[in-house]
Design a protein around this motif. Structure first.
Motif, PDB file in Angstrom:
ATOM      1  N   LYS A 371       0.840  -1.207   0.000  1.00 41.57           N
ATOM      2  CA  LYS A 371       0.000   0.000   0.000  1.00 41.57           C
ATOM      3  C   LYS A 371       0.872   1.252   0.000  1.00 41.57           C
ATOM      4  N   GLY A 372       0.472   2.220  -0.816  1.00 43.16           N
ATOM      5  CA  GLY A 372       1.169   3.496  -0.830  1.00 43.16           C
ATOM      6  C   GLY A 372       2.566   3.431  -1.405  1.00 43.16           C
ATOM      7  N   GLU A 373       2.861   2.373  -2.174  1.00 45.32           N
ATOM      8  CA  GLU A 373       4.185   2.228  -2.767  1.00 45.32           C
ATOM      9  C   GLU A 373       4.069   2.115  -4.274  1.00 45.32           C
ATOM     10  N   ARG A 374       5.125   2.560  -4.950  1.00 49.92           N
ATOM     11  CA  ARG A 374       5.165   2.475  -6.399  1.00 49.92           C
ATOM     12  C   ARG A 374       5.770   1.135  -6.805  1.00 49.92           C
ATOM     13  N   HIS A 375       5.122   0.437  -7.743  1.00 47.36           N
ATOM     14  CA  HIS A 375       5.593  -0.888  -8.133  1.00 47.36           C
ATOM     15  C   HIS A 375       5.850  -1.022  -9.623  1.00 47.36           C
ATOM     16  N   SER A 376       5.611   0.032 -10.394  1.00 41.86           N
ATOM     17  CA  SER A 376       5.709  -0.094 -11.852  1.00 41.86           C
ATOM     18  C   SER A 376       7.125  -0.410 -12.327  1.00 41.86           C
ATOM     19  N   ASP A 377       8.151  -0.040 -11.555  1.00 39.90           N
ATOM     20  CA  ASP A 377       9.517  -0.320 -11.981  1.00 39.90           C
ATOM     21  C   ASP A 377      10.027  -1.672 -11.485  1.00 39.90           C
ATOM     22  N   ASP A 378       9.166  -2.459 -10.827  1.00 37.79           N
ATOM     23  CA  ASP A 378       9.585  -3.789 -10.365  1.00 37.79           C
ATOM     24  C   ASP A 378       9.978  -4.682 -11.536  1.00 37.79           C
ATOM     25  N   PHE A 379       9.301  -4.527 -12.661  1.00 41.04           N
ATOM     26  CA  PHE A 379       9.584  -5.385 -13.804  1.00 41.04           C
ATOM     27  C   PHE A 379      10.969  -5.091 -14.391  1.00 41.04           C
ATOM     28  N   VAL A 380      11.351  -3.812 -14.433  1.00 39.19           N
ATOM     29  CA  VAL A 380      12.674  -3.453 -14.948  1.00 39.19           C
ATOM     30  C   VAL A 380      13.761  -3.997 -14.033  1.00 39.19           C
ATOM     31  N   LYS A 381      13.553  -3.890 -12.723  1.00 42.22           N
ATOM     32  CA  LYS A 381      14.535  -4.426 -11.780  1.00 42.22           C
ATOM     33  C   LYS A 381      14.673  -5.941 -11.934  1.00 42.22           C
ATOM     34  N   LEU A 382      13.559  -6.606 -12.166  1.00 39.26           N
ATOM     35  CA  LEU A 382      13.591  -8.050 -12.364  1.00 39.26           C
ATOM     36  C   LEU A 382      14.371  -8.388 -13.638  1.00 39.26           C
ATOM     37  N   ALA A 383      14.145  -7.619 -14.701  1.00 37.18           N
ATOM     38  CA  ALA A 383      14.867  -7.855 -15.954  1.00 37.18           C
ATOM     39  C   ALA A 383      16.359  -7.639 -15.774  1.00 37.18           C
ATOM     40  N   LEU A 384      16.733  -6.609 -15.016  1.00 39.58           N
ATOM     41  CA  LEU A 384      18.149  -6.334 -14.769  1.00 39.58           C
ATOM     42  C   LEU A 384      18.800  -7.460 -13.959  1.00 39.58           C
ATOM     43  N   LYS A 385      18.086  -7.966 -12.984  1.00 34.37           N
ATOM     44  CA  LYS A 385      18.643  -9.009 -12.125  1.00 34.37           C
ATOM     45  C   LYS A 385      18.980 -10.259 -12.918  1.00 34.37           C
ATOM     46  N   TYR A 386      18.134 -10.588 -13.907  1.00 37.58           N
ATOM     47  CA  TYR A 386      18.344 -11.813 -14.682  1.00 37.58           C
ATOM     48  C   TYR A 386      18.880 -11.529 -16.089  1.00 37.58           C
ATOM     49  N   ASP A 387      19.366 -10.310 -16.287  1.00 44.27           N
ATOM     50  CA  ASP A 387      20.010  -9.938 -17.544  1.00 44.27           C
ATOM     51  C   ASP A 387      19.086 -10.203 -18.732  1.00 44.27           C
ATOM     52  N   LEU A 388      17.852  -9.759 -18.615  1.00 46.33           N
ATOM     53  CA  LEU A 388      16.868  -9.935 -19.677  1.00 46.33           C
ATOM     54  C   LEU A 388      16.791  -8.654 -20.505  1.00 46.33           C
ATOM     55  N   SER A 389      16.846  -8.793 -21.802  1.00 47.91           N
ATOM     56  CA  SER A 389      16.773  -7.640 -22.700  1.00 47.91           C
ATOM     57  C   SER A 389      15.336  -7.457 -23.165  1.00 47.91           C
ATOM     58  N   LEU A 390      14.696  -6.402 -22.690  1.00 44.74           N
ATOM     59  CA  LEU A 390      13.292  -6.138 -23.025  1.00 44.74           C
ATOM     60  C   LEU A 390      13.202  -5.230 -24.251  1.00 44.74           C
ATOM     61  N   PRO A 391      12.084  -5.259 -24.975  1.00 46.39           N
ATOM     62  CA  PRO A 391      11.923  -4.365 -26.134  1.00 46.39           C
ATOM     63  C   PRO A 391      12.110  -2.907 -25.731  1.00 46.39           C
ATOM     64  N   ARG A 392      12.642  -2.100 -26.642  1.00 45.91           N
ATOM     65  CA  ARG A 392      12.918  -0.697 -26.332  1.00 45.91           C
ATOM     66  C   ARG A 392      11.661   0.042 -25.890  1.00 45.91           C
ATOM     67  N   THR A 393      10.542  -0.291 -26.503  1.00 45.43           N
ATOM     68  CA  THR A 393       9.305   0.409 -26.158  1.00 45.43           C
ATOM     69  C   THR A 393       8.880   0.129 -24.723  1.00 45.43           C
ATOM     70  N   PHE A 394       9.406  -0.963 -24.130  1.00 48.82           N
ATOM     71  CA  PHE A 394       9.041  -1.302 -22.758  1.00 48.82           C
ATOM     72  C   PHE A 394       9.556  -0.246 -21.781  1.00 48.82           C
ATOM     73  N   SER A 395      10.776   0.257 -22.011  1.00 45.59           N
ATOM     74  CA  SER A 395      11.320   1.280 -21.107  1.00 45.59           C
ATOM     75  C   SER A 395      10.506   2.563 -21.179  1.00 45.59           C
ATOM     76  N   LEU A 396      10.017   2.894 -22.386  1.00 44.53           N
ATOM     77  CA  LEU A 396       9.172   4.075 -22.544  1.00 44.53           C
ATOM     78  C   LEU A 396       7.852   3.886 -21.807  1.00 44.53           C
ATOM     79  N   LEU A 397       7.282   2.701 -21.944  1.00 41.49           N
ATOM     80  CA  LEU A 397       6.022   2.404 -21.253  1.00 41.49           C
ATOM     81  C   LEU A 397       6.224   2.373 -19.748  1.00 41.49           C
ATOM     82  N   GLU A 398       7.331   1.776 -19.318  1.00 36.79           N
ATOM     83  CA  GLU A 398       7.590   1.675 -17.873  1.00 36.79           C
ATOM     84  C   GLU A 398       7.699   3.063 -17.247  1.00 36.79           C
ATOM     85  N   ARG A 399       8.354   3.998 -17.962  1.00 39.51           N
ATOM     86  CA  ARG A 399       8.462   5.373 -17.444  1.00 39.51           C
ATOM     87  C   ARG A 399       7.080   6.004 -17.329  1.00 39.51           C
ATOM     88  N   ALA A 400       6.236   5.799 -18.370  1.00 42.75           N
ATOM     89  CA  ALA A 400       4.890   6.368 -18.348  1.00 42.75           C
ATOM     90  C   ALA A 400       4.050   5.747 -17.229  1.00 42.75           C
TER      91      ALA A 400
END
Length: 540
Positions: A371-400
């Motif tokens: 509650k009261g926490e931001r979670h939208s960047d959890d997916f990017v952190k997960l991708a970084l931890k496992y060295d996953l390369s996400l589509p470029r548009t994903f970073s734009l969407l994640e920021r939005a």
């Protein structure tokens, strides 16, 4: 080159003013990979350094402001503390006086009169034009005006911005290798791709015809949603560097504290649901929905402004992203994990799948119960931890998404994006299986079927022609084979006759001493003559 050298000197002076070179050198000694920097607890010692970086970018102007905003949601490039500070970058700057803006206004307008439709100056087009800007950003200024009795706003590009931005982009490419080394950016991160995408984004933002097209598309997507408004474009007065659009009256979202608690909750839900619709139904979303770009209307609805930056999702990416989102909603770890790996084009055999699913399960827990926490960047952190390369548009969407979630949390501290998924799923089902969509799909399939049936006679004729050609080809091959056999037989016959003739002549010569041999030679000679005659007659 002279301008480039001057700009280099300005950049170095600003870097020296805020001691940024010392900060970069200090960061280079951390001996931490970027994945560690973005996932470990916040280092409070960095807060003052990140504030200096933000102030330096603001002082350096539009290119660096936009760059900082783009970097703020790339924890794979900058540490999380810097990212959070760069989110605060604002574009409100000291406005140019109106005389200085005349350089932009003079482009594309010729002397004339209202009767001819050509005007002596741009402002003559309007019934009224207030030369005091109501907003001033790093690359444009906005003015109020009245056009044919309608209230409009006019967005005008600051003169010379394209030259400044292109010069700064050249310098960024020159200095790229320094920042990559000092910030220890991992080699698998596509820095050239990031800068290339950043350049395209800036050029699109400077083209107001492109922004007008974006607005028209959003108006079409939300034409049946009364609570979401998009400004109308006045195309006849819009050009590459001037945008004339409907004046939207409302309260900027950043002034949310003036709203009642109930109104805040309702607006938070409206912002969230409308944005999720952009992403998962339209596949076309506002890429910069910060509080200054969302207005709250008197009727309780909202209006989106500033469409210079938009994101697009193709059907495959949109499907996988929705499956991730839906998997988190129904708490299905396998579905969320499988869809996430598919989006990253990674096989489960390439990573520690058990550890990955454990982390996905924790992510789902935080999404539902945090509650009261931001979670939208959890997916990017997960991708970084496992060295996953996400589509470029994903970073734009994640920021939005981070901006949308932050806006909603400011309005309603108990807001959770998961609460909107159920309604979103129903909306997706309605849009996918609505009678109108089914009729449209049927018509499309029927058209394809009709085209197929229309071409059946031609196809059958082609088949018969192919069979005929095949038969003819077989006949030719058979004839060639027979001819080859005849040729070989002819060679052997000629050879046999020649050998028989030579042998017979030899025996006739020797038969002068041996009478028996002469008889055999005579018979052989006669036989060879007869065989030769038969072969000649057959050829005829």
């Amino acid at each position: 080159m002279f301008n480039k050298i001057k700009r280099y000197i300005t950049i170095l002076q600003v870097f020296q003013k805020y001691k940024l070179l010392n900060i970069l050198l200090k960061e280079s000694k951390q001996k931490k990979e970027s994945v560690d920097l973005c996932t470990r607890p916040i280092d409070f010692d960095r807060k003052s350094n990140s504030a200096k970086l933000r102030m330096a970018f603001e002082e350096l102007g539009p290119t660096f402001i936009k760059l900082g905003q783009a970097m703020s949601k790339r924890p794979d490039i900058v540490p999380i503390e810097y990212g959070k500070e760069l989110e605060k970058l604002q574009e409100m700057v000291q406005p140019y006086d109106f005389e200085r803006m005349q350089q932009t206004l003079s482009l594309g307008f010729c002397p004339g009169s209202k009767e001819t439709g050509i005007y002596s100056s741009f402002t003559d087009i309007f019934d009224q034009f207030n030369t005091e800007p109501i907003a001033s950003a790093s690359i444009a200024q906005v003015y109020e005006a009245v056009l044919n009795g309608e209230n409009v706003v006019v967005k005008i590009a600051r003169p010379g911005m394209m030259d400044v931005i292109n010069l700064d982009l050249d310098i960024l490419y020159d200095l790229k290798f320094i920042f990559v080394k000092l910030l220890k950016i991992k080699t698998q991160i596509d820095i050239d791709g990031f800068l290339g995408e950043f350049k395209i984004m800036l050029n699109r933002e400077l083209d107001y015809r492109n922004e007008a097209l974006n607005m028209e598309r959003f108006r079409e997507n939300f034409k049946n949603i009364n609570q979401v408004q998009i400004p109308k474009v006045y195309w006849e007065f819009t050009s590459d560097n001037i945008l004339v659009m409907e004046h939207i009256y409302g309260v900027p979202l950043r002034d949310f504290r003036t709203f009642s608690p109930d109104k805040r909750k309702r607006i938070a839900k409206l912002i969230s649901s409308s944005f999720l619709r952009m992403v998962y139904i339209d596949g076309y979303f506002h890429a910069d929905p910060h509080p200054g770009n969302i207005f709250v209307m008197k009727n309780g609805g909202i209006a989106y402004l500033d469409f210079g930056a938009v994101g697009k999702l193709d059907s495959e990416i949109k499907k996988e992203m929705y499956l991730i989102f839906y998997g988190v909603y129904i708490k299905d770890v396998d579905l969320a994990a499988r869809s996430f790996l598919k989006l990253a084009r990674k096989s489960p055999d390439d990573i520690d799948i058990h550890a990955f699913k454990w982390d996905v399960d924790e992510l789902i827990t935080r999404q539902h119960y945090g509650k009261g926490e931001r979670h939208s960047d959890d997916f990017v952190k997960l991708a970084l931890k496992y060295d996953l390369s996400l589509p470029r548009t994903f970073s734009l969407l994640e920021r939005a998404l981070v901006l949308i979630e932050s806006n909603s949390l400011d309005l309603d501290p108990e807001y959770n994006i998961m609460s909107d998924v159920k309604a979103l799923s129903k909306e997706i089902a309605r849009s996918k299986y609505s009678p109108a969509r089914l009729v449209e799909d049927f018509r499309m399939e029927w058209d394809n079927f009709y085209d197929l049936m229309k071409n059946v006679p031609r196809g059958i004729n082609d088949i018969f022609e192919s069979v005929k050609m095949f038969k003819e080809a077989n006949v030719v091959r058979q004839e060639n084979a027979i001819e080859n056999r005849r040729f070989i037989i002819s060679i052997f016959q000629n050879l046999f006759t020649t050998v028989l003739l030579i042998a017979s002549l030899t025996l006739l010569v020797l038969g002068q001493k041996e009478p028996g041999l002469e008889t055999i030679g005579l018979v052989g000679f006669a036989t060879s003559i007869i065989l030769a005659a038969i072969m000649i007659l057959r050829r005829k």
